[in-house]
Design a protein around this motif. Structure first.
Motif, PDB file in Angstrom:
ATOM      1  N   ALA A 120      33.113  38.317  39.690  1.00 29.27           N
ATOM      2  CA  ALA A 120      33.051  37.095  40.491  1.00 29.27           C
ATOM      3  C   ALA A 120      33.052  35.964  39.472  1.00 29.27           C
ATOM      4  O   ALA A 120      32.155  35.886  38.631  1.00 29.27           O
ATOM      5  CB  ALA A 120      31.771  37.076  41.314  1.00 29.27           C
TER       6      ALA A 120
ATOM      7  N   ILE B   5      32.913  32.178  37.698  1.00 24.58           N
ATOM      8  CA  ILE B   5      32.431  30.798  37.803  1.00 24.58           C
ATOM      9  C   ILE B   5      33.324  29.976  36.876  1.00 24.58           C
ATOM     10  O   ILE B   5      33.301  30.149  35.656  1.00 24.58           O
ATOM     11  CB  ILE B   5      30.958  30.666  37.362  1.00 24.58           C
ATOM     12  CG1 ILE B   5      30.062  31.576  38.200  1.00 24.58           C
ATOM     13  CG2 ILE B   5      30.509  29.209  37.474  1.00 24.58           C
ATOM     14  CD1 ILE B   5      28.598  31.588  37.748  1.00 24.58           C
TER      15      ILE B   5
ATOM     16  N   THR C  77      30.237  44.681  40.431  1.00 27.37           N
ATOM     17  CA  THR C  77      30.942  43.428  40.135  1.00 27.37           C
ATOM     18  C   THR C  77      30.072  42.537  39.257  1.00 27.37           C
ATOM     19  O   THR C  77      28.899  42.339  39.542  1.00 27.37           O
ATOM     20  CB  THR C  77      31.283  42.703  41.458  1.00 27.37           C
ATOM     21  OG1 THR C  77      32.103  43.560  42.248  1.00 27.37           O
ATOM     22  CG2 THR C  77      32.023  41.389  41.188  1.00 27.37           C
ATOM     23  N   LYS C  78      30.665  42.037  38.170  1.00 21.48           N
ATOM     24  CA  LYS C  78      29.916  41.204  37.238  1.00 21.48           C
ATOM     25  C   LYS C  78      30.271  39.734  37.444  1.00 21.48           C
ATOM     26  O   LYS C  78      31.378  39.414  37.874  1.00 21.48           O
ATOM     27  CB  LYS C  78      30.252  41.604  35.797  1.00 21.48           C
ATOM     28  CG  LYS C  78      29.993  43.071  35.471  1.00 21.48           C
ATOM     29  CD  LYS C  78      28.533  43.371  35.292  1.00 21.48           C
ATOM     30  CE  LYS C  78      28.206  44.854  35.444  1.00 21.48           C
ATOM     31  NZ  LYS C  78      28.813  45.717  34.445  1.00 21.48           N
ATOM     32  N   THR C  79      29.343  38.857  37.107  1.00 17.01           N
ATOM     33  CA  THR C  79      29.636  37.431  37.179  1.00 17.01           C
ATOM     34  C   THR C  79      30.161  36.950  35.819  1.00 17.01           C
ATOM     35  O   THR C  79      29.519  37.148  34.794  1.00 17.01           O
ATOM     36  CB  THR C  79      28.370  36.636  37.567  1.00 17.01           C
ATOM     37  OG1 THR C  79      27.868  37.173  38.793  1.00 17.01           O
ATOM     38  CG2 THR C  79      28.701  35.163  37.763  1.00 17.01           C
TER      39      THR C  79
ATOM     40  N   LYS D  86      22.422  34.112  35.186  1.00 14.11           N
ATOM     41  CA  LYS D  86      23.342  33.841  36.304  1.00 14.11           C
ATOM     42  C   LYS D  86      24.768  34.293  36.010  1.00 14.11           C
ATOM     43  O   LYS D  86      25.630  34.234  36.881  1.00 14.11           O
ATOM     44  CB  LYS D  86      23.320  32.349  36.635  1.00 14.11           C
ATOM     45  CG  LYS D  86      21.991  31.903  37.236  1.00 14.11           C
ATOM     46  CD  LYS D  86      22.006  30.404  37.521  1.00 14.11           C
ATOM     47  CE  LYS D  86      20.624  29.964  38.043  1.00 14.11           C
ATOM     48  NZ  LYS D  86      20.429  28.516  37.841  1.00 14.11           N
ATOM     49  N   ALA D  87      25.024  34.685  34.775  1.00  7.13           N
ATOM     50  CA  ALA D  87      26.348  35.233  34.424  1.00  7.13           C
ATOM     51  C   ALA D  87      26.143  36.444  33.518  1.00  7.13           C
ATOM     52  O   ALA D  87      25.235  36.456  32.686  1.00  7.13           O
ATOM     53  CB  ALA D  87      27.208  34.187  33.729  1.00  7.13           C
TER      54      ALA D  87
ATOM     55  N   LYS E   9      39.374  39.378  39.659  1.00  7.42           N
ATOM     56  CA  LYS E   9      38.565  39.131  40.865  1.00  7.42           C
ATOM     57  C   LYS E   9      39.088  39.969  42.032  1.00  7.42           C
ATOM     58  O   LYS E   9      38.334  40.601  42.777  1.00  7.42           O
ATOM     59  CB  LYS E   9      38.596  37.652  41.223  1.00  7.42           C
ATOM     60  CG  LYS E   9      37.761  37.318  42.471  1.00  7.42           C
ATOM     61  CD  LYS E   9      37.899  35.863  42.868  1.00  7.42           C
ATOM     62  CE  LYS E   9      37.117  35.587  44.169  1.00  7.42           C
ATOM     63  NZ  LYS E   9      37.708  36.274  45.338  1.00  7.42           N
TER      64      LYS E   9
END
Lengths: 299, 299
Positions: B44, B46, B17-19, B91-92, B38
Motif C-alpha cells: 500500500a 504512501i 501487504t506492506k506500507t 507507519k511504513a 499495489k
C-alpha cells in the motif's frame, strides 16, 4: 570497418601468412587453436617446447607435423628465450604464450637482449563481440597493468586506439570508465577519468574521440545515456572502454565471456610484435581468434 | 529456495501487504512500478512529494488514486524527512527513493532523529537472474560503499547473507572476488579477499560458506574453476559475489544489465527497513522487482 569477429577473421585471412613462435607449445588447447589458424593460412607456426610431448599431442589431435618447425627446448625459460630470439632476429612475426606462466614469458620479452620493447607500455587489449551491442568494442587493460597511473592509462588508451586504426576505425570513440558519470572527489576513478580526457585535449591528440568519466551503461547504451542526459559522440557508441584497474577490467572481461555470451580476441600490444597471451580458462575459439587478431595487427 | 525472480515475486505476494513510503514520488517510472506492485497486493503506497504533479502523473498513467495516501511535500528534503518519519513511527514498512538524489534521502535516513540505523553498515545488494547461471546470485556493493575496508566488506557480506537466508538459502556460498584467484601482494584485492575469508573462519561465522580470492569465472563457472584446479564448495556455485569496490561492482552490475540480458532486483540493506533505491537508468521491471524484494525481506 569491421563489425564482428568473423569479419575480423576474413580480413586476417587476406594478410600475408605470418610466422608465429609459440613458447612452450606442448598444450593440447594451444596446439589445436594454432593448427586451425595454420589450416586457414593465417600463420606458419614454430612450436617451441618439449618436442616429444609436442609430437604426442600432434598425433592425438591428428595434426600433421611434417611441415611444422619444432624447436626442442624442454626448459620453460629457455623456450621463452628462444621465442623472443626468433622475433628479434626477424624469424617470427608474432609470439604466443603456451603452457607457461605469463611472468616467465614476460621476463624474456622485457629483456634488453632481444629489443622487443619499443618504449611504449605493454598492455592487454581484448576485443569483444557482444550479442547486445552493434559493433566490436575493445576493453583495456583487463590482464596486465594492475593499477595503472593516469599517464599509464593514456598509454594503454593509445595502444588500443592504434589497434582500432588497424581494424579500420579511423577515429575510435573511447570511453574512460568509472563507477559513475559525475566527477566525485571521493571516487578517484572519476577524477582520474576527467584528467585523462583533459590530457588528451591538452596534447591535441586527434586520432580518437575521448569522453569520461562514463559509467558502463552510458558508454554502450544510447538509451541509458539519454536517460541521464549525457551527450557527446562517445556516449552510447563507444569503440573502446578504458577501465580504472585490473579488478574492474578482469571482472568485466569475465562477465562478458561467462555471463554475456560474448566472443573475444585478446592480445598484448605495445611491443615490437603482438603477443597472443590467452589464459587457460579462455576457450579454444578465443585462442584462435586472438591469433587472427595478432595476424591482422602485425603489419 | 528461490531460483529466479518470478519465484521471488510469488513468494513476496504471499507476504502481508506492506506500507511503502515513496520519497519524492512524482516520477512516471517510479509511480508506474509502484502501481503495479499495489495491483498485486504487495504494497500500500504512501506517495510523498508534490501532490499536484503526483495527481497529474496518476491521470497520465491511468492510476486510480482514490485509495492512495498522498502527502504534499513539494520540497525534496522535507519529502525525505517525512518518509523517514513514517518509518520511525511504524507507519511504513519500506522506503523507496523517487525523483531525488540518493544523498538527499540518505541524509534523512542516517539522521539520529529517526532511528533508522541499526548499528550495521548500510549496503547495496543486487540480486541477479542471468540466462547463463542456474540460480539467483547476489552482488554487493555496486552502488553505495565506495572503497570499503576489509571490516566494512565483512559487514557488506553479512548483510547479503541475511537477505539470502530470507530467500531460503540457509548457507549461502559467498565468493570474495578479485582480479585473479591467486594471492598476489601486488594486487590488494587478492590479499584483502584472503583476509576476509580468514576473519570469517577466525570468528567461527557459520551462517555462510566463504571462499576467496576468486576471479569471477571461478565463482560462477564450474568448468572454469575445474580448468584452474580450484576446488571447494563455492567455486563455480556462488550465491553471493562480494566485489572489491564500487568501480568493480558498478561495472559488473551494468555489464549484467546492459550486455548480459540479466534481470535484477536491488535494495539497500542494513537499516531498520529495506530501502528501494534504484537509479533512473534501471528499467521499470527492476524497480518493480526491487519493491518485491523489499517486501520479502521486510519481515
Amino acid at each position: 570497418m569491421i563489425n564482428n569477429l568473423d569479419q575480423l577473421l576474413e580480413l586476417a585471412k587476406k594478410q600475408k601468412t605470418k610466422t608465429l613462435a609459440i613458447a612452450v607449445a606442448d598444450d593440447k588447447y594451444v596446439m589445436s587453436a594454432v593448427a586451425k589458424a595454420k589450416e586457414l593460412g593465417l600463420i606458419a607456426p614454430i612450436f617451441i617446447g618439449d618436442s616429444v610431448k609436442i609430437k604426442e599431442i600432434a598425433v592425438e589431435l591428428g595434426i600433421s607435423i611434417n611441415e611444422i618447425e619444432i624447436i626442442h627446448k624442454p626448459n620453460g625459460d629457455e623456450a621463452c628465450a628462444e621465442a623472443a630470439k626468433l622475433v628479434s632476429e626477424g624469424k617470427a612475426n608474432l609470439l604466443m604464450k603456451g603452457l607457461i606462466s605469463t611472468s616467465t614469458l614476460l621476463k624474456q620479452i622485457v629483456s634488453k637482449k632481444y629489443g622487443l620493447l619499443t618504449g611504449k607500455l605493454l598492455s592487454h587489449l581484448a576485443i569483444f563481440e557482444s550479442p547486445n551491442y552493434y559493433k566490436l568494442f575493445g576493453l583495456s587493460d583487463a590482464a596486465m597493468n594492475i593499477s595503472p597511473s593516469v599517464d599509464e592509462r593514456l598509454s594503454i588508451l593509445q595502444n588500443a586506439v592504434e589497434v582500432f586504426h588497424h581494424l579500420g576505425v579511423t577515429k575510435p570513440k573511447v570511453a574512460v570508465l568509472a563507477a559513475v558519470e559525475k566527477i566525485n572527489p571521493k571516487i578517484p576513478s572519476t577524477t582520474d577519468a576527467a584528467l585523462i580526457v583533459d590530457k588528451i585535449k591538452q596534447n591535441y591528440i586527434s586520432n580518437c574521440i575521448v569522453d569520461g568519466p562514463l559509467a558502463l551503461d552510458n558508454a554502450i547504451s544510447k538509451e541509458a545515456a539519454m536517460h541521464k542526459g549525457i551527450r557527446g559522440e562517445v556516449a552510447g557508441d563507444a569503440d573502446i572502454l578504458i577501465v580504472p584497474d585490473i579488478n574492474t577490467g578482469n571482472i568485466l572481461y569475465k562477465s562478458l565471456s561467462f555471463l554475456g555470451n560474448a566472443r573475444c580476441a585478446a592480445i598484448i600490444v605495445g611491443g615490437k610484435v603482438p603477443i597472443v597471451l590467452t589464459s587457460r580458462a579462455d576457450s579454444e575459439e578465443t585462442k584462435f581468434l586472438s591469433i587472427a587478431l595478432g595476424v591482422l595487427i602485425s603489419n
